[in-house]
Motif scaffolding. Structure first.
Motif, PDB file in Angstrom:
ATOM      1  N   UNK A 116     -11.679   4.892  -7.859  1.00 51.17           N
ATOM      2  CA  UNK A 116     -11.222   3.522  -8.091  1.00 51.17           C
ATOM      3  C   UNK A 116      -9.711   3.546  -8.279  1.00 51.17           C
ATOM      4  N   UNK A 117      -9.049   2.499  -7.791  1.00 53.81           N
ATOM      5  CA  UNK A 117      -7.600   2.446  -7.890  1.00 53.81           C
ATOM      6  C   UNK A 117      -7.126   1.011  -7.657  1.00 53.81           C
ATOM      7  N   UNK A 118      -5.987   0.642  -8.257  1.00 50.54           N
ATOM      8  CA  UNK A 118      -5.393  -0.654  -7.924  1.00 50.54           C
ATOM      9  C   UNK A 118      -4.666  -0.597  -6.579  1.00 50.54           C
ATOM     10  N   UNK A 119      -4.610   0.591  -5.978  1.00 48.45           N
ATOM     11  CA  UNK A 119      -3.895   0.762  -4.714  1.00 48.45           C
ATOM     12  C   UNK A 119      -4.855   1.252  -3.641  1.00 48.45           C
ATOM     13  N   UNK A 120      -4.985   0.489  -2.572  1.00 49.47           N
ATOM     14  CA  UNK A 120      -5.888   0.852  -1.486  1.00 49.47           C
ATOM     15  C   UNK A 120      -5.496   2.187  -0.862  1.00 49.47           C
ATOM     16  N   UNK A 121      -4.201   2.440  -0.761  1.00 49.70           N
ATOM     17  CA  UNK A 121      -3.734   3.677  -0.144  1.00 49.70           C
ATOM     18  C   UNK A 121      -4.252   4.914  -0.879  1.00 49.70           C
TER      19      UNK A 121
END
Length: 133
Positions: A116-121
């Protein structure tokens, strides 16, 4: 010796520490998930996968949970893995609903949240799956 004959070093003000908690200001969070169906059988299409996510939200959080905007950005039917996008305020609701889901079409199943991350990259590559020559 300093002017005035004093041998003491100049006074240094005491250090002050300030605790700062920075929350991500990101509008969305992204989750890489995998659906595990231990008995094989039919695999859900992308539409069925999305419906399964919505029904998991409805089961745990009611109609308000089912209204949470969740997008399936990628879905691989072969591996049953997907990247989901959810508004950041709904991350905990989505994660908990997926974790507690136990059945798909009367068959045992389990969602695994892999990343999980706030950044798709950040989800584009996984160093644990890196193959070095």
């Amino acid at each position: 010796a300093r002017p005035g004959g004093s041998m003491e070093p100049p006074a240094v003000p005491a250090a002050t520490f300030e605790r700062r908690v920075v929350r991500s200001g990101a509008e969305h969070h992204y989750l890489r998930v995998r659906l595990e169906l231990p008995d094989g059988g039919a695999r859900p299409s992308v539409a069925q996968f999305k419906q399964l996510v919505v029904s998991a939200l409805r089961e745990l959080h009611g109609e308000v949970g089912a209204a949470l905007p969740v997008d399936v950005l990628t879905y691989e039917e072969k591996s049953l893995s997907a990247i989901l996008r959810v508004i950041s305020s709904g991350l905990v609701k989505l994660w908990s609903a997926l974790t507690l889901l136990g059945f798909y079409q009367n068959r045992r199943c389990a969602f695994r949240v892999l990343q999980t991350s706030p950044f798709l990259l950040a989800l584009s590559g996984n160093s644990r799956e890196l193959v070095l020559d």
